[in-house]
Design an enzyme around this catalytic site. Structure first.
Site, PDB file in Angstrom:
ATOM      1  CB  SER A 158      -0.912   0.025   1.240  1.00  0.00           C
ATOM      2  OG  SER A 158      -1.820  -1.040   1.222  1.00  0.00           O
TER       3      SER A 158
ATOM      4  CG  HIS B 211      -2.532  -2.864  -3.266  1.00  0.00           C
ATOM      5  ND1 HIS B 211      -1.539  -3.774  -2.999  1.00  0.00           N
ATOM      6  CD2 HIS B 211      -2.843  -2.291  -2.082  1.00  0.00           C
ATOM      7  CE1 HIS B 211      -1.270  -3.755  -1.709  1.00  0.00           C
ATOM      8  NE2 HIS B 211      -2.051  -2.873  -1.130  1.00  0.00           N
TER       9      HIS B 211
ATOM     10  CG  HIS C 246      -4.656  -7.820   0.092  1.00  0.00           C
ATOM     11  ND1 HIS C 246      -4.646  -7.005  -1.022  1.00  0.00           N
ATOM     12  CD2 HIS C 246      -3.714  -7.323   0.931  1.00  0.00           C
ATOM     13  CE1 HIS C 246      -3.735  -6.049  -0.857  1.00  0.00           C
ATOM     14  NE2 HIS C 246      -3.158  -6.225   0.319  1.00  0.00           N
TER      15      HIS C 246
ATOM     16  CE1 TYR D  61      -8.585  -6.454   1.202  1.00  0.00           C
ATOM     17  CE2 TYR D  61      -6.892  -7.055   2.797  1.00  0.00           C
ATOM     18  CZ  TYR D  61      -7.360  -6.218   1.797  1.00  0.00           C
ATOM     19  OH  TYR D  61      -6.597  -5.142   1.394  1.00  0.00           O
ATOM     20  CD  GLU D  62      -7.903  -7.687  -3.189  1.00  0.00           C
ATOM     21  OE1 GLU D  62      -8.265  -7.040  -4.181  1.00  0.00           O
ATOM     22  OE2 GLU D  62      -6.710  -8.004  -2.981  1.00  0.00           O
TER      23      GLU D  62
ATOM     24  CB  ALA E  21       0.890  -0.532   4.879  1.00  0.00           C
TER      25      ALA E  21
ATOM     26  CG  MET F 240      -5.141  -7.097   6.925  1.00  0.00           C
ATOM     27  SD  MET F 240      -6.528  -6.008   6.466  1.00  0.00           S
ATOM     28  CE  MET F 240      -6.904  -5.266   8.062  1.00  0.00           C
ATOM     29  CB  SER F 241      -0.348  -8.594   2.519  1.00  0.00           C
ATOM     30  OG  SER F 241       0.520  -7.650   3.126  1.00  0.00           O
TER      31      SER F 241
ATOM     32  CG  ASN G 103      -2.033   1.608  12.089  1.00  0.00           C
ATOM     33  OD1 ASN G 103      -1.987   1.368  10.884  1.00  0.00           O
ATOM     34  ND2 ASN G 103      -2.326   0.679  12.990  1.00  0.00           N
TER      35      ASN G 103
ATOM     36  CG  HIS H 174      -7.144   1.777   2.910  1.00  0.00           C
ATOM     37  ND1 HIS H 174      -6.132   0.848   3.105  1.00  0.00           N
ATOM     38  CD2 HIS H 174      -7.119   2.078   1.587  1.00  0.00           C
ATOM     39  CE1 HIS H 174      -5.532   0.610   1.943  1.00  0.00           C
ATOM     40  NE2 HIS H 174      -6.106   1.339   1.017  1.00  0.00           N
TER      41      HIS H 174
END
Length: 281
Positions: free
Chosen positions: A31, A62, A84, A86-87, A114, A212-213, A236, A248
């Site tokens: 990201s 992306h 990802h 989650y996609e 990220a 998440m990756s 963060n 995001h």
């Protein structure tokens, strides 16, 4: 039935390669980090939609392009964006893409992403080199029939994030006066951010950063013998460690800030790679 998508994609990429192009390093740009690909010399870009087996990203930040060219004197292939879990693609979301990189002849995979920090002293904008991971995704990319053309059924993850490459990256960072923390990455399915209770649990499990990756690339990379080096850009403090709500937009904002240091680090790292002879085929 074995998946031939990596061979089909590799043939397409080779047909578009510049003359005498032999990439040594593959980069996965997370990201907000795609700007690095814009610094490549003699760059050639191919959309993921043109490459069989590559995921079409649905995530802002992306781009979904394979870009090849030269950075710091090293011929590289960049994946500008990634897929990802989650996609909805499943755990094998990046397997074909990684195997395509292997077929193109790269010797190492440099993954960036990220991530949120579980350590309050490692705040937004910091860089963390990964020394291991904890997989909290449901399963692994290697579930299902094994493709012996790429690797064995059972394989070690003991040195998943190559210790020698990590030392080279740390030495590069020190030489360039870039602060580089070190830690364990934990992969969370998403797309929602983690709960404060989950973050507390992850900290007790030994995680330093959460994202998440990464795991969907690193596991197939190790399966097919690619060395891996990974860096998280901290966007963060993880949920429950900061008064600010996660978003995001915040991820992209601080990824851009951290990317400045990461780009400097990667370019210097590649200069050091260029000084070492490529392994004989």
């Amino acid at each position: 039935m074995l998946n031939n998508s990596p061979f089909q994609a590799a043939a397409i990429v080779r047909s578009r390669m510049p003359a005498n192009f032999q990439p040594r390093v593959a980069l996965v740009l997370g990201s907000g980090l795609g700007v690095l690909a814009e610094q490549m010399q003699d760059a050639v870009a191919i959309g993921f939609d043109e490459l069989p087996g590559f995921p079409i990203s649905t995530v802002h930040g992306h781009a979904g392009q394979l870009v090849m060219g030269t950075l710091s004197g090293v011929q590289v292939v960049c994946l500008k964006g990634r897929g990802h879990f989650y996609e909805g693609y499943g755990m094998g979301v990046m397997t074909s893409a990684v195997r395509t990189l292997k077929l193109l002849g790269v010797e190492m995979l440099f993954v960036t992403n990220a991530a949120g920090s579980l350590r309050t002293e490692v705040d937004a904008g910091s860089l963390v080199v990964l020394n291991d991971h904890i997989n909290f995704l449901p399963g692994t990319p290697m579930i299902g029939p094994n493709d012996e053309r790429f690797g064995p059924r059972f394989f070690s993850m003991a040195n998943a994030y190559d210790a020698e490459l990590r030392k080279l990256l740390q030495a590069t960072a020190a030489d360039k006066s870039i602060t580089l923390h070190e830690g364990v990455y934990i992969a969370y399915p998403g797309p929602n951010f983690e709960t404060p209770a989950e973050i507390r649990a992850f900290g007790r499990l030994g995680a330093d950063v959460v994202g998440m990756s990464v795991v969907p690339e690193v596991v197939p990379a190790r399966h097919c013998g690619l060395k891996v080096v990974g860096v998280s850009v901290i966007t963060n403090l993880a949920e429950g460690l900061s008064p600010f709500p996660l978003s995001h937009e915040q991820t992209l904002k601080y990824a851009a800030i951290g990317a400045e240091s990461l780009i400097k680090l990667i370019l210097a790292f590649l200069e050091n790679v260029a000084k070492t002879p490529a392994p004989k085929a």
